[in-house]
Design an enzyme around this catalytic site. Structure first.
Site, mmCIF file in Angstrom:
data_model
loop_
_atom_site.group_PDB
_atom_site.id
_atom_site.type_symbol
_atom_site.label_atom_id
_atom_site.label_comp_id
_atom_site.label_asym_id
_atom_site.label_seq_id
_atom_site.Cartn_x
_atom_site.Cartn_y
_atom_site.Cartn_z
ATOM 1 N N ARG B 168 -9.521 -32.696 69.495
ATOM 2 C CA ARG B 168 -8.862 -34.003 69.376
ATOM 3 C C ARG B 168 -7.361 -33.832 69.547
ATOM 4 O O ARG B 168 -6.632 -33.815 68.556
ATOM 5 C CB ARG B 168 -9.137 -34.614 68.000
ATOM 6 C CG ARG B 168 -10.600 -34.852 67.735
ATOM 7 C CD ARG B 168 -10.857 -35.439 66.357
ATOM 8 N NE ARG B 168 -12.044 -34.865 65.763
ATOM 9 C CZ ARG B 168 -13.286 -35.100 66.179
ATOM 10 N NH1 ARG B 168 -13.487 -35.898 67.203
ATOM 11 N NH2 ARG B 168 -14.313 -34.533 65.590
ATOM 12 N N ASP B 242 -16.510 -27.494 63.877
ATOM 13 C CA ASP B 242 -16.774 -28.932 63.930
ATOM 14 C C ASP B 242 -18.219 -29.315 63.696
ATOM 15 O O ASP B 242 -18.505 -30.346 63.098
ATOM 16 C CB ASP B 242 -16.398 -29.462 65.318
ATOM 17 C CG ASP B 242 -15.053 -30.100 65.292
ATOM 18 O OD1 ASP B 242 -14.172 -29.503 64.641
ATOM 19 O OD2 ASP B 242 -14.891 -31.166 65.894
ATOM 20 N N THR B 243 -19.116 -28.481 64.196
ATOM 21 C CA THR B 243 -20.534 -28.814 64.107
ATOM 22 C C THR B 243 -20.994 -28.823 62.650
ATOM 23 O O THR B 243 -21.721 -29.721 62.239
ATOM 24 C CB THR B 243 -21.352 -27.802 64.908
ATOM 25 O OG1 THR B 243 -20.878 -26.491 64.571
ATOM 26 C CG2 THR B 243 -21.183 -28.016 66.391
ATOM 27 N N CYS B 351 -28.649 -22.211 69.177
ATOM 28 C CA CYS B 351 -27.328 -22.017 68.567
ATOM 29 C C CYS B 351 -27.207 -20.625 67.932
ATOM 30 O O CYS B 351 -27.967 -20.285 67.025
ATOM 31 C CB CYS B 351 -27.097 -23.096 67.519
ATOM 32 S SG CYS B 351 -25.608 -22.829 66.536
ATOM 33 N N LEU B 352 -26.237 -19.872 68.415
ATOM 34 C CA LEU B 352 -26.005 -18.516 67.890
ATOM 35 C C LEU B 352 -25.714 -18.552 66.394
ATOM 36 O O LEU B 352 -26.116 -17.662 65.650
ATOM 37 C CB LEU B 352 -24.816 -17.891 68.645
ATOM 38 C CG LEU B 352 -24.286 -16.556 68.152
ATOM 39 C CD1 LEU B 352 -25.328 -15.454 68.305
ATOM 40 C CD2 LEU B 352 -23.012 -16.186 68.906
ATOM 41 N N GLY B 353 -25.023 -19.592 65.960
ATOM 42 C CA GLY B 353 -24.604 -19.663 64.561
ATOM 43 C C GLY B 353 -25.573 -20.420 63.663
ATOM 44 O O GLY B 353 -25.211 -20.791 62.548
#
Lengths: 64, 405
Positions: B168, B242-243, B351-353
């Protein structure tokens, strides 16, 4: 009941060992390891739960 | 159930419409029942929504590629590793990265994340109110990320500034694309410089942390190049913060509006892991993901050209009754026996995380409800949800002072 994992499909979501740790474990990359290929009756529910929650359909259950 | 296949032009999904980001369910409903292929406004691409179609696309990167044009403009100079690569190259990197993000590795930092969650709550619990995004959902994942990488917690503010500079950009007119691009490029250079200094440091004085791991690990007998390490770190910064912020916000927003669910969770913390999964499914903060077609493609009579973009509406797939059961797909059930949601994607790009995220969400919700079991949205206030990744950017909560255990 027999359980095996198709390692070409497993990408390490980890739902199986999270939900059914008595049947499934993680390798060092976080992919699925089947702890025991022949499932005693008391663990059949856990084995099915792990298989049903795999988003990749990587866990194969063979009923005898 | 399926009606004859209307032209996708007939149904345009406005993914940046505030009404959609606040509550996307009516749009999901409509596309799932009527438009197997719809069209997005903004991205101007076809969008597919059914669980079976979306998961098929996610599992076939040879057709639905992640190799985006670098001019997407996230301030990067090269593709981010491994997200913007396809197998087999992507798979090579995943082999060394998965080791660092396994559930077992993530569990090592759980006590620290729990401590961070409590330190954040300490700051506002007695006040009886907070702005959830600013006070909890933003700092918690950032602190967890710094801990995971082995970076100093003092860098929190800098990290948030760098991340926001890409996601942003703080420019006067948010629709000024040229200004946004320039700001992102400038921020991107700062991000590269920050991580480059860390690589220098760890090469000189190795530690037991992830940055040191990157400087030592070998891939097919060769160390990672400096650019490879930078391209991995850039992705972590953009993907890792952010996710989770958005998912914490979406989850607590839902619970604040649905007191019966909130009460059950506060009374029985053993429900938290299942609630995390169900709220990921229902809220799907990463609503939509892009892919580039590697070949011409046809679905439901709609022709799509090689090289063009297709969007996958993960949020709709996650409430598809074909997968989640008639009636069942559209209600929130913490006791769902079978939950194969794809909020973390599927196929090789899962998703790796995801294990890290799940731990942060579980610990965050456990500690929050242990200390603040009863809360609601401040009277007269309206939460705001951002487009793209659904971050609840304004979520004012109140609770009874001193009412916490």
């Amino acid at each position: 009941m027999k359980v095996r994992v198709d390692l070409d499909r497993c990408v390490g979501h980890g739902r199986c060992y999270e939900l059914a740790g008595s049947v499934f474990a993680e390798d060092d990359r976080g992919h699925c390891l089947v702890k025991r290929s022949t499932i005693p009756p008391e663990l059949e529910v856990a084995a099915r739960r792990g298989a049903e929650n795999c988003p990749e359909d990587a866990i194969v259950i063979e009923e005898e | 159930m399926s009606t004859p296949n209307p032209n996708p032009e007939n149904r345009q999904i406005n993914i940046i419409d505030p009404a959609f980001t606040l509550n996307p369910q009516p749009v999901y409903d409509e596309v799932l029942t009527r438009y197997r292929v719809a069209k997005t406004i903004g991205l101007n691409s076809p969008v597919i929504s059914r669980y079976e179609d979306v998961i098929w696309a996610l599992r076939h990167p040879e057709i639905f590629s992640s190799e985006m044009d670098m001019h997407v403009g996230l301030g990067t100079e090269r593709p981010m590793i491994p997200q913007q690569l396809d197998p087999p190259l992507q798979t090579r990197y995943r082999k060394i990265l998965d080791l660092q993000f396994s559930r077992a590795r993530v569990m090592e930092i759980e006590p620290d994340v729990r401590r961070h969650a409590n330190e954040l709550i300490d700051q506002f619990v007695d006040a009886g109110e907070c702005e959830f995004d600013r006070d909890f959902a933003i700092p918690l994942p950032c602190r967890a990320f710094l801990r995971m990488m082995g970076l100093p917690q003092e860098d929190l503010e800098l990290f948030l500034e760098l991340k926001n500079g890409i996601i942003r950009p703080p420019i006067a007119n948010p629709y000024d694309i040229a200004a946004a691009k320039e700001y992102r490029a400038k921020t991107g250079k700062r991000i590269y410089a920050y991580f480059e200094a860390l690589i220098d440091d760890r090469e000189k004085s190795p530690r037991d942390d992830m940055m040191t791991y990157f400087t030592k690990v070998e891939l097919d007998g060769k160390k990672l190049t400096r650019n490879e390490i930078l391209d991995i770190c850039f992705l972590f910064l953009l993907g890792g913060l952010d996710t989770v912020t958005a998912t914490l916000g979406c989850s607590v927003f839902y619970l604040a509006e649905n007191p019966e669910h909130r009460r059950r969770l506060a009374e029985d913390p053993s429900l938290v892991p299942a609630a995390v999964e169900e709220l990921l499914r229902w809220q799907t903060p990463v609503t939509i993901v892009p892919r580039i077609l590697k070949q011409d493609w046809e679905l439901d009579g709609v022709q799509m050209k090689a090289g063009s973009m297709v969007s996958l509406l993960i949020g709709a797939a996650n409430v598809d009754e074909q997968e989640f059961g008639a009636g069942e797909g559209k209600c929130v059930h913490f006791e769902r026996e079978r939950n194969r949601h794809i909020a973390f994607g599927a196929g090789p790009h899962r998703c790796l995380g995801s294990h890290l995220a799940r731990m942060e969400l579980r610990v965050g919700l456990e500690e929050w409800h242990r200390r603040i079991p009863s809360y609601s949205i401040k009277a007269g206030e309206t939460p705001r949800v951002s487009p793209g990744i659904r971050e609840v950017m304004y979520l004012p909560l109140v609770w009874e002072k001193g009412g916490a255990a």
